[in-house]
Write a protein that holds these residues in place. Structure first.
Motif, PDB file in Angstrom:
ATOM      1  N   LEU A  62       0.549  -0.984  -0.015  1.00 53.71           N
ATOM      2  CA  LEU A  62       0.291  -0.022  -0.045  1.00 53.71           C
ATOM      3  C   LEU A  62       1.011   1.280   0.015  1.00 53.71           C
ATOM      4  N   ARG A  63       0.467   2.286  -1.022  1.00 51.31           N
ATOM      5  CA  ARG A  63       1.802   3.273  -1.052  1.00 51.31           C
ATOM      6  C   ARG A  63       0.715   4.261  -1.148  1.00 51.31           C
ATOM      7  N   LEU A 295      -2.123   9.417  -8.062  1.00 55.32           N
ATOM      8  CA  LEU A 295      -2.957   8.737  -7.710  1.00 55.32           C
ATOM      9  C   LEU A 295      -4.073   8.370  -8.912  1.00 55.32           C
ATOM     10  N   GLY A 298      -2.584   6.302 -10.916  1.00 56.55           N
ATOM     11  CA  GLY A 298      -2.809   4.558 -10.688  1.00 56.55           C
ATOM     12  C   GLY A 298      -1.045   4.325  -9.817  1.00 56.55           C
ATOM     13  N   ASP A 301      -1.923   5.118  -3.881  1.00 61.01           N
ATOM     14  CA  ASP A 301      -2.364   4.614  -3.532  1.00 61.01           C
ATOM     15  C   ASP A 301      -3.731   5.292  -2.567  1.00 61.01           C
ATOM     16  N   VAL A 302      -3.034   6.196  -1.946  1.00 57.93           N
ATOM     17  CA  VAL A 302      -3.881   6.976  -0.637  1.00 57.93           C
ATOM     18  C   VAL A 302      -3.107   8.405  -0.856  1.00 57.93           C
ATOM     19  N   ARG A 566     -10.807   7.861  -4.973  1.00 60.08           N
ATOM     20  CA  ARG A 566     -10.378   6.500  -5.169  1.00 60.08           C
ATOM     21  C   ARG A 566      -9.887   5.436  -6.233  1.00 60.08           C
ATOM     22  N   PRO A 567      -8.737   5.793  -6.078  1.00 57.24           N
ATOM     23  CA  PRO A 567      -8.025   4.518  -7.383  1.00 57.24           C
ATOM     24  C   PRO A 567      -8.132   3.741  -7.426  1.00 57.24           C
ATOM     25  N   THR A 569      -6.874   0.956  -7.675  1.00 54.74           N
ATOM     26  CA  THR A 569      -5.305  -0.335  -7.290  1.00 54.74           C
ATOM     27  C   THR A 569      -5.983  -0.679  -5.845  1.00 54.74           C
ATOM     28  N   LEU A 570      -7.365   0.070  -5.369  1.00 51.70           N
ATOM     29  CA  LEU A 570      -7.980  -0.504  -3.763  1.00 51.70           C
ATOM     30  C   LEU A 570      -8.814  -1.244  -3.864  1.00 51.70           C
ATOM     31  N   LEU A 589      -5.476  -3.965  -0.888  1.00 52.05           N
ATOM     32  CA  LEU A 589      -5.297  -3.582  -2.903  1.00 52.05           C
ATOM     33  C   LEU A 589      -6.105  -4.499  -3.387  1.00 52.05           C
TER      34      LEU A 589
END
Length: 592
Positions: A62-63, A295, A298, A301-302, A566-567, A569-570, A589
């Motif tokens: 988680l990035r 974001l 992609g 992530d946050v 909210r990408p 990737t989540l 993820l």
């Protein structure tokens, strides 16, 4: 800050019956359904109070990123909501806000403790039993003495200046200027905290307080082994009791959390922690526009700040239906506002302060945060979602959205400054929205002869060394201080006490009250603490709000919302009433 908290519905109801403080809902109420529904379809507000892309799958990194380092990763020295949110991944306080969507996430549940606190002596004594089998990352079992030490070290506001002062203010007979680094045996806390055995901790208060479970969820109750405490350097490697531990930590670049093999999920039945990622990385000093762009691409992530995208990004996202479908407009119990420093002349004069209230462009304040999507124009302090809050508009902010120069000039005449005056306005340098507020006020106040000079300061030391350090603020003519505040929990005490009670102001710095000094307000706060009737108590907090506005001690800006991106990737992503941003203890993820 800081910001946030509450217990299960039954516990809260019981507390309210006893309570000397209104045990209301959570720190904020997101605009979503709050019912915990889940969806995997990307649409606007899909994670606002409900689960988007639900998942229990573990794995991945988680990035996270932020424009500047916050105050501290030390659980006993931090007062940022994002920090309290993330810290639940690496430490376990006595109680914790549950990791769950919507209103469920606004409940405080037992974490390190087996159960909520047991009150006695008219709620002046609180007893907690600690779960057996919880270990530090080195395999040592946690005891009540580790919790006592954690709370004791947080009392030292010279070494650890950040964080709330609740324990300093409420524990029995804590010496002024207490330092556990001088009182290593904690003998001076004998009346305040007892540990009769390794599983029991007893807190003794100087006054009744039925909402003590709120205090018990503060990160400062997360255990700290005394032998491994390094004071102000402890933030580089807090000793973990949670599902993650620090692998590396660079104060200028960021840090990495990896799984803690000493964490046993069987000892954690109520918190809702998911611990889905294998690793969590947090990068400091990333440009805000870069965060927004990454974001969307992609590559990130946050945005850990949880305060929403930049204004220019916001316009782009809302104009494109495909991009808007990746956003959540989360309401919080938060006020973005500007404090008048009553120690800086001529702002020690109430009429000079009123001149600013009348001259300010309130719509400009709102635009700085992105317009109505960023929040509603605030007419007083307490946001509508605080229990018992009442909206009033004594200065006509809604009628005169762009200011009233005539009333401002009349106030300047009354304060003996008919041609205006000069002062500085402080803001956090890495926050474009706060800079935009300072510039908007600079322009609107100039119309009546008030000259503002914006001064940007680092976020990490904003309250410790600059805006929140009284002698620095006074010496540097910081007459106005741009700030933002979310309730530690959503009643009058949880929202107002740390920003308007003059007795929480410390000479050492690290303050959250940045200049409000009104004796009548202090007296009203004391009255609220001894008022057992909830309706009457709520009215006293409204009276506090009215007294602050009557004295023109602050310029309310907006009751805040945040547009979060909210990408794809989540997974398992949601906001809730406890965090008022995405919940960092539940997020995962998307697995391909």
């Amino acid at each position: 800050m800081r910001w946030n908290r509450i217990t299960t519905v039954t516990a809260v109801s019981a507390a309210v019956a006893l309570s000397l403080v209104a045990c209301g809902g959570p720190k904020a109420s997101p605009g979503g359904s709050g019912g915990g529904e889940s969806t995997a379809t990307a649409e606007f507000d899909a994670a606002n109070g409900k689960i988007f892309n639900p998942s229990d799958k573990k794995g991945g990194t988680l990035r996270m990123a932020i424009t500047e380092k916050w105050d501290s990763t030390d659980p006993g020295d931090t007062y940022y909501g994002l920090s309290w949110n993330l810290a639940r991944n690496y430490v376990r306080p006595l109680m914790v806000f549950k990791s769950a969507p919507g209103k469920e996430g606004g409940k405080v549940v037992p974490d390190l403790a087996e159960a909520p606190g047991v009150p006695s002596d008219d709620a002046k004594t609180w007893t907690y039993k600690i779960r057996k089998g919880i270990k530090f990352e080195d395999g040592t079992e946690v005891t009540s003495k580790d919790v006592k030490y954690a709370v004791a070290r947080s009392l030292d506001k010279e070494t650890l200046p950040n964080g709330p002062t609740y324990f300093n203010d409420f524990l029995l007979d804590v010496p002024k200027g207490y330092s556990v680094y001088k009182d290593k045996s904690m003998a001076q806390l004998a009346k305040a905290i007892e540990t009769p055995d390794d599983q029991t901790i007893v807190f003794h208060l100087n006054k009744s307080f039925a909402g003590f479970d709120y205090f018990a969820q503060l990160p400062a109750t997360a255990p700290v082994p005394q032998a491994k405490d390094t004071g102000s350097k402890y933030q580089l490697h807090p000793i973990s009791t949670g599902p993650y531990k620090f692998e590396s930590n660079d104060a200028s670049k960021g840090f990495t959390l990896v799984r803690n093999d000493q964490y046993d999920p069987s000892t954690d039945p109520e918190s809702g922690r998911k611990a889905l990622p294998d690793k969590i990385t947090v990068a400091y000093n990333v440009n805000g526009a870069d965060i927004d762009n990454r974001l969307q691409a992609g590559d990130l992530d946050v945005d850990i700040a949880g305060t929403g995208v930049l204004a220019e990004t916001q316009a782009k996202l809302l104009a494109d239906p495909k991009l808007k479908a990746h956003t959540d407009n989360v309401l919080s119990t938060r006020l973005n506002f500007t404090v008048f420093n009553s120690e800086v002349k001529p702002l020690d004069n109430v009429d000079c302060r009123k001149a600013i209230l009348y001259a300010a462009d309130h719509e400009g304040y709102q635009r700085a945060y992105g317009g109505p999507v960023g929040g509603d124009i605030a007419t007083n302090m307490m946001p509508p979602s605080v229990a018992g809050a009442q909206k009033f508009d004594d200065y006509g902010f809604e009628q005169d959205k762009n200011g009233n120069p005539d009333k401002a000039k009349a106030a300047l005449q009354a304060c003996g400054m008919p041609n205006g005056f000069s002062t500085n306005i402080a803001y956090r340098a890495d926050r474009p929205k706060e800079k935009a507020v300072a510039e908007s006020l600079q322009q609107s106040l100039a119309k009546v002869g008030i000259k503002l000079t914006p001064k940007g300061f680092p976020t990490g030391d904003y309250t410790k060394l600059y805006a929140g350090k009284p002698d620095y603020a006074k010496a540097n003519n910081l007459g106005m201080i741009v700030y933002s505040w979310g309730a530690d929990w959503p009643d009058g005490f949880g929202f107002l006490s740390q920003i308007v009670d003059s007795r929480v102001i410390r000479a050492a710095g690290g303050n959250t009250n940045l200049g409000v000094r009104i004796p009548e307000v202090d007296q009203l706060i004391d009255k609220a603490l001894t008022t057992t009737d909830e309706a009457a108590r709520n009215q006293i907090w409204v009276d506090v709000d009215k007294k602050v506005m009557e004295q023109a001690a602050v310029l309310p800006g907006i009751w805040a919302k945040a547009l979060l991106y909210r990408p794809d990737t989540l997974a398992n992503v949601y906001s809730n009433d406890g965090q008022n941003m995405y919940d960092y203890a539940g997020i995962g993820l998307a697995q391909k």
